[in-house]
Design an enzyme around this catalytic site. Structure first.
Site, PDB file in Angstrom:
ATOM      1  N   HIS A  35       0.842  -1.196   0.000  1.00  0.00           N
ATOM      2  CA  HIS A  35       0.000   0.000   0.000  1.00  0.00           C
ATOM      3  C   HIS A  35       0.881   1.251   0.000  1.00  0.00           C
ATOM      4  CE1 HIS A  35      -3.602   2.233   2.110  1.00  0.00           C
ATOM      5  NE2 HIS A  35      -3.265   2.752   0.940  1.00  0.00           N
ATOM      6  N   HIS A  41       3.678   0.780   3.033  1.00  0.00           N
ATOM      7  CA  HIS A  41       3.625  -0.258   4.059  1.00  0.00           C
ATOM      8  C   HIS A  41       2.938  -1.483   3.477  1.00  0.00           C
ATOM      9  CE1 HIS A  41      -0.228   1.902   4.386  1.00  0.00           C
ATOM     10  NE2 HIS A  41      -0.738   0.720   4.714  1.00  0.00           N
ATOM     11  N   ASP A  43      -0.089  -4.355   4.298  1.00  0.00           N
ATOM     12  CA  ASP A  43      -1.215  -4.681   5.163  1.00  0.00           C
ATOM     13  C   ASP A  43      -1.360  -6.192   5.189  1.00  0.00           C
ATOM     14  OD1 ASP A  43      -2.314  -2.055   5.990  1.00  0.00           O
ATOM     15  OD2 ASP A  43      -2.504  -1.768   3.827  1.00  0.00           O
ATOM     16  N   LYS A 191     -22.115  11.879  -7.928  1.00  0.00           N
ATOM     17  CA  LYS A 191     -22.140  10.878  -6.877  1.00  0.00           C
ATOM     18  C   LYS A 191     -21.863   9.461  -7.385  1.00  0.00           C
ATOM     19  CE  LYS A 191     -25.009  13.268  -3.528  1.00  0.00           C
ATOM     20  NZ  LYS A 191     -26.356  13.558  -3.093  1.00  0.00           N
TER      21      LYS A 191
HETATM   22 MN    MN Z   1      -2.851   0.249   4.459  1.00  0.00          MN
END
Ligand code: MN
Length: 212
Positions: A35, A41, A43, A191
């Site tokens: 990520h 980092h 996950d 939207k």
């Molecule tokens: Mn993350």
């Protein structure tokens, strides 16, 4: 923990991440997502009791026996998140590029709820890149954080090549390719949900097609 916090801190009209619900499956998966957010980092997520227990591991999983790395316990994620690869638009929680860096199944050494409570989880990963034994142990808490350590157990893992380091286990794409894909670029047309297409099932590596 459940998905309450996961849902509370995201706006699904703006982020292509799956909303997801608790989903109970017989075979338990793990996923590691690379990520590139404010800080790069990894996950690390273990499927348990209908959700993905999640830790943010700044330096990724250790490969040498006894080596330990910080792993900050974060909010549970929906099981559907294991297939999420793409771009979280800037300004959203976790904005940046997400790669499915590794995925597969895992074997916990005991009851996950009990190990979670105890703050000590032994497990074996059967991933595309990572295979072998690791341990997660809860460390002393800093204010508002739930730091754990992840350490390599058993034997050293063979080092990964530069190519493996920068290839998605799901789509074979590099971080740069994922970050420039046109199908995940969000256009601010009111939207409507951002256009995001998961790689088709047919694009999955053969050994993962059979997984539930
Ligand atoms: Mn993350």
């Amino acid at each position: 923990m459940g998905l309450k916090r996961y849902h509370a801190i995201r706006d699904f009209r703006l982020s292509p991440e799956p909303k997801g619900t608790a989903t109970h499956r017989a075979v338990k998966h793990f996923v590691i997502q690379k990520h590139a957010a404010r800080h790069l980092h990894y996950d690390f997520r273990l499927e348990s009791n209908g959700v993905l227990l999640s830790w943010a591991v700044p330096k990724g999983l250790p490969l040498k026996r006894g080596e330990r790395r910080l792993a900050v316990h974060v909010e549970d994620h929906p099981v559907a998140y294991e297939n999420f690869e793409g771009i979280i638009p800037a300004g959203n929680y976790g904005g940046g590029t997400v790669m499915v860096w590794d995925l597969g199944t895992y074997e916990p050494a005991g009851n996950m709820r009990a190990m979670m409570k105890k703050g000590h989880i032994d497990f074996i990963l059967h991933g595309k890149k990572l295979r072998g034994a690791w341990t997660l142990v809860r460390a002393k808490g800093l204010e508002g954080k739930d730091p754990w350590l992840i350490l390599k157990r058993g034997e050293d893992h063979r080092p990964l090549s530069a190519r493996q380091e920068d290839r998605s286990a799901l789509s074979g794409r590099t971080m740069a390719q994922i970050g420039t894909q046109r199908d995940a670029v969000w256009s601010s047309s009111g939207k409507s949900r951002p256009k995001f297409v998961n790689p088709p099932r047919s694009a999955l590596p053969a050994e993962l097609k059979g997984l539930p």
